[in-house]
Design an enzyme around this catalytic site. Structure first.
Site, PDB file in Angstrom:
ATOM      1  N   GLY A  48       0.871  29.257  11.313  1.00 11.41           N
ATOM      2  CA  GLY A  48      -0.463  29.409  11.880  1.00 11.41           C
ATOM      3  C   GLY A  48      -1.117  28.106  12.272  1.00 11.41           C
ATOM      4  O   GLY A  48      -2.343  27.996  12.240  1.00 11.41           O
ATOM      5  N   THR A  49      -0.311  27.140  12.665  1.00 14.90           N
ATOM      6  CA  THR A  49      -0.896  25.879  13.137  1.00 14.90           C
ATOM      7  C   THR A  49      -0.283  25.496  14.478  1.00 14.90           C
ATOM      8  O   THR A  49       0.913  25.677  14.688  1.00 14.90           O
ATOM      9  CB  THR A  49      -0.721  24.733  12.106  1.00 14.90           C
ATOM     10  OG1 THR A  49      -1.172  23.500  12.696  1.00 14.90           O
ATOM     11  CG2 THR A  49       0.711  24.580  11.633  1.00 14.90           C
ATOM     12  N   SER A  50      -1.134  24.939  15.341  1.00 17.12           N
ATOM     13  CA  SER A  50      -0.646  24.504  16.648  1.00 17.12           C
ATOM     14  C   SER A  50       0.192  23.235  16.518  1.00 17.12           C
ATOM     15  O   SER A  50       0.857  22.826  17.467  1.00 17.12           O
ATOM     16  CB  SER A  50      -1.820  24.267  17.598  1.00 17.12           C
ATOM     17  OG  SER A  50      -2.751  23.389  17.002  1.00 17.12           O
ATOM     18  N   HIS A 104      -8.151  18.762   5.040  1.00 16.89           N
ATOM     19  CA  HIS A 104      -9.384  18.567   5.818  1.00 16.89           C
ATOM     20  C   HIS A 104     -10.636  18.936   5.022  1.00 16.89           C
ATOM     21  O   HIS A 104     -11.691  19.167   5.610  1.00 16.89           O
ATOM     22  CB  HIS A 104      -9.309  19.365   7.126  1.00 16.89           C
ATOM     23  CG  HIS A 104      -8.251  18.852   8.069  1.00 16.89           C
ATOM     24  ND1 HIS A 104      -7.784  19.568   9.144  1.00 16.89           N
ATOM     25  CD2 HIS A 104      -7.569  17.684   8.085  1.00 16.89           C
ATOM     26  CE1 HIS A 104      -6.853  18.860   9.779  1.00 16.89           C
ATOM     27  NE2 HIS A 104      -6.707  17.721   9.152  1.00 16.89           N
ATOM     28  N   CYS A 154     -30.751  10.443  -5.292  1.00 16.66           N
ATOM     29  CA  CYS A 154     -31.177   9.250  -4.531  1.00 16.66           C
ATOM     30  C   CYS A 154     -31.888   9.598  -3.227  1.00 16.66           C
ATOM     31  O   CYS A 154     -32.342   8.697  -2.523  1.00 16.66           O
ATOM     32  CB  CYS A 154     -29.973   8.359  -4.250  1.00 16.66           C
ATOM     33  SG  CYS A 154     -28.884   9.011  -2.973  1.00 16.66           S
ATOM     34  N   GLU A 192       2.803  32.131  18.941  1.00 18.04           N
ATOM     35  CA  GLU A 192       3.356  31.591  20.188  1.00 18.04           C
ATOM     36  C   GLU A 192       4.142  30.319  19.882  1.00 18.04           C
ATOM     37  O   GLU A 192       4.028  29.766  18.789  1.00 18.04           O
ATOM     38  CB  GLU A 192       2.224  31.293  21.178  1.00 18.04           C
ATOM     39  CG  GLU A 192       1.207  30.316  20.625  1.00 18.04           C
ATOM     40  CD  GLU A 192      -0.064  30.239  21.461  1.00 18.04           C
ATOM     41  OE1 GLU A 192      -0.455  31.243  22.056  1.00 18.04           O
ATOM     42  OE2 GLU A 192      -0.649  29.143  21.486  1.00 18.04           O
ATOM     43  N   CYS A 213     -23.370  13.554  -1.271  1.00 14.25           N
ATOM     44  CA  CYS A 213     -24.401  12.670  -0.722  1.00 14.25           C
ATOM     45  C   CYS A 213     -23.734  11.514   0.023  1.00 14.25           C
ATOM     46  O   CYS A 213     -22.824  10.873  -0.505  1.00 14.25           O
ATOM     47  CB  CYS A 213     -25.264  12.147  -1.868  1.00 14.25           C
ATOM     48  SG  CYS A 213     -26.378  10.832  -1.353  1.00 14.25           S
ATOM     49  N   VAL A 246     -10.486  24.799   5.921  1.00 17.23           N
ATOM     50  CA  VAL A 246     -11.569  24.400   5.007  1.00 17.23           C
ATOM     51  C   VAL A 246     -12.260  25.626   4.407  1.00 17.23           C
ATOM     52  O   VAL A 246     -13.292  25.509   3.767  1.00 17.23           O
ATOM     53  CB  VAL A 246     -12.619  23.516   5.744  1.00 17.23           C
ATOM     54  CG1 VAL A 246     -11.977  22.252   6.298  1.00 17.23           C
ATOM     55  CG2 VAL A 246     -13.327  24.289   6.868  1.00 17.23           C
ATOM     56  N   ASP A 247     -11.665  26.811   4.631  1.00 19.18           N
ATOM     57  CA  ASP A 247     -12.374  28.056   4.328  1.00 19.18           C
ATOM     58  C   ASP A 247     -12.211  28.558   2.895  1.00 19.18           C
ATOM     59  O   ASP A 247     -12.806  29.578   2.530  1.00 19.18           O
ATOM     60  CB  ASP A 247     -11.934  29.162   5.300  1.00 19.18           C
ATOM     61  CG  ASP A 247     -10.424  29.349   5.328  1.00 19.18           C
ATOM     62  OD1 ASP A 247      -9.758  29.161   4.286  1.00 19.18           O
ATOM     63  OD2 ASP A 247      -9.903  29.696   6.406  1.00 19.18           O
TER      64      ASP A 247
HETATM   65  P1  OAD Z   1      -5.356  25.638  15.914  1.00 24.24           P
HETATM   66  O1  OAD Z   1      -6.533  26.469  16.294  1.00 24.24           O
HETATM   67  O2  OAD Z   1      -5.100  24.393  16.674  1.00 24.24           O
HETATM   68  O3  OAD Z   1      -4.027  26.510  15.978  1.00 24.24           O
HETATM   69  C1  OAD Z   1      -3.955  27.796  15.406  1.00 24.24           C
HETATM   70  C2  OAD Z   1      -2.553  28.324  15.657  1.00 24.24           C
HETATM   71  O4  OAD Z   1      -2.425  29.553  14.997  1.00 24.24           O
HETATM   72  C3  OAD Z   1      -2.208  28.560  17.128  1.00 24.24           C
HETATM   73  O5  OAD Z   1      -0.972  27.933  17.420  1.00 24.24           O
HETATM   74  C4  OAD Z   1      -2.099  30.087  17.250  1.00 24.24           C
HETATM   75  O6  OAD Z   1      -1.072  30.485  18.152  1.00 24.24           O
HETATM   76  C5  OAD Z   1      -1.738  30.468  15.834  1.00 24.24           C
HETATM   77  N1  OAD Z   1      -2.166  31.795  15.414  1.00 24.24           N
HETATM   78  C6  OAD Z   1      -3.318  32.450  15.714  1.00 24.24           C
HETATM   79  N2  OAD Z   1      -3.387  33.620  15.063  1.00 24.24           N
HETATM   80  C7  OAD Z   1      -2.255  33.716  14.330  1.00 24.24           C
HETATM   81  C8  OAD Z   1      -1.737  34.684  13.422  1.00 24.24           C
HETATM   82  N3  OAD Z   1      -2.407  35.812  13.124  1.00 24.24           N
HETATM   83  N4  OAD Z   1      -0.546  34.437  12.850  1.00 24.24           N
HETATM   84  C9  OAD Z   1       0.155  33.308  13.132  1.00 24.24           C
HETATM   85  N5  OAD Z   1      -0.282  32.360  13.968  1.00 24.24           N
HETATM   86  C10 OAD Z   1      -1.475  32.552  14.549  1.00 24.24           C
HETATM   87  O7  OAD Z   1      -5.532  25.369  14.356  1.00 24.24           O
HETATM   88  P2  OAD Z   1      -4.915  24.240  13.446  1.00 24.24           P
HETATM   89  O8  OAD Z   1      -3.524  23.915  13.858  1.00 24.24           O
HETATM   90  O9  OAD Z   1      -5.162  24.636  12.052  1.00 24.24           O
HETATM   91  O10 OAD Z   1      -9.279  19.789  12.186  1.00 24.24           O
HETATM   92  O11 OAD Z   1      -5.866  23.030  13.816  1.00 24.24           O
HETATM   93  C11 OAD Z   1      -5.691  21.820  13.146  1.00 24.24           C
HETATM   94  C12 OAD Z   1      -7.000  21.114  13.019  1.00 24.24           C
HETATM   95  O12 OAD Z   1      -7.609  20.965  14.302  1.00 24.24           O
HETATM   96  C13 OAD Z   1      -8.067  21.847  12.215  1.00 24.24           C
HETATM   97  O13 OAD Z   1      -7.911  21.722  10.831  1.00 24.24           O
HETATM   98  C14 OAD Z   1      -9.302  21.150  12.683  1.00 24.24           C
HETATM   99  C15 OAD Z   1      -9.042  21.191  14.168  1.00 24.24           C
HETATM  100  O14 OAD Z   1      -9.690  20.285  14.920  1.00 24.24           O
HETATM  101  C16 OAD Z   1     -10.389  19.238  11.646  1.00 24.24           C
HETATM  102  O15 OAD Z   1     -11.421  19.855  11.525  1.00 24.24           O
HETATM  103  C17 OAD Z   1     -10.215  17.811  11.221  1.00 24.24           C
END
Ligand code: OAD
Length: 250
Positions: free
Chosen positions: A187-189, A118, A150, A215, A126, A102-103
């Protein structure tokens, strides 16, 4: 860290590429993770603040937390991972960037047509009349902003726990994932649904699916290739290899 020649060949010949990003892509910019243990907020779990019921119960507190996050996100800048995705977009005929972040950093880096699953912390609206109202901050006494039209409470335009994703945005992301030749999850879990279903949709329709992460994740055993390392190192190296085929590993 290395990636395959096959990845570069597939990217080089791809008609359509879809990329899903998560918090790891912004980590090298210094954006604290959603569940980060920041001193200012360590008394609260994000799940306690990032939901509609909490907002109604204590809107000033929730806004104070978002004001803090907005400030942090404004102070950071895009990193080489964001920039490499801007470059990659220029190198393939069809490119769809889907983000859970969201950044606003992809847009600030110069990516276009970003599908923000997200929401975006820079936008607000509002809760009563739904009018968009971006120019908001806490007043001097720390009160939640109110709608100029409002008087309703203003909330950040982000998806909270228990809420649906913007349906049109998710439908477009699903379509892109299901019609691409190469899908990159970076970069997502890959545990938060429905975003985590996108690489699976790409796999089901025969795309070459690659994961970039520091990882292994739940997705790792299902993809064609997992590249372990930092997004800000690997993505620029992939773009470089696309410019100079043959030199594909670092
Ligand atoms: P997570 O915090 O769950 O996962 C981040 C991932 O990035 C992890 O698997 C890390 O190993 C990996 N990581 C960290 N640094 C890294 C780097 N420099 N290069 C590559 N990988 C790296 O974040 P998201 O998967 O984005 O939802 O989380 C999904 C959603 O969960 C978010 O959007 C948010 C949260 O709750 C809402 O707010 C609805």
């Amino acid at each position: 860290m290395s990636f395959s020649k096959r990845l570069i060949e597939n990217l080089g010949s791809a008609r359509s590429v879809c990329v899903l990003t998560g918090a790891g892509v912004s980590a090298e910019s210094g954006v604290p993770t959603f569940r980060g243990d920041d001193g200012l907020w360590k008394k609260f779990k994000p799940e306690e603040l990032a939901n509609f019921d909490s907002f109604i119960r204590n809107p000033d507190l929730v806004w104070e937390w978002y004001s803090y996050r907005k400030k942090v996100m404004k102070e950071v800048v895009p990193n080489p991972a964001h920039t490499a995705l801007v470059e990659l977009q220029k190198l393939v005929p069809e490119f769809t960037l889907v983000t859970q972040n969201v950044d606003n950093l992809h847009i600030r880096a110069g990516s276009t047509g970003v599908l923000e699953l997200h929401g975006n912390i820079e936008r607000s609206y509002c809760i009563d009349c739904k009018e968009r109202e971006d120019d908001v901050s806490l007043d001097a006494s720390g009160k939640v902003p109110r709608c100029r039209r409002c008087g309703g409470l203003i909330r950040p335009d982000v998806v909270w726990f228990g809420e649906f994703l913007p349906p049109d945005t998710f439908a477009r992301a699903e379509w892109a994932a299901g019609h691409c030749d190469v899908f990159i999850s970076v970069g997502t879990s890959a545990v938060v649904y429905p975003a985590a279903s996108l690489p699976l949709a790409a796999l089901n329709t025969g795309a070459y699916v690659v994961e970039i992460n520091q990882e292994y994740t739940d997705l790792s055993s299902r993809v064609h290739e997992t590249i372990l390392g930092k997004a800000g190192v690997i993505l620029p190296a992939i773009v470089q290899a696309l410019h100079t085929p043959g030199n594909h590993s670092v």
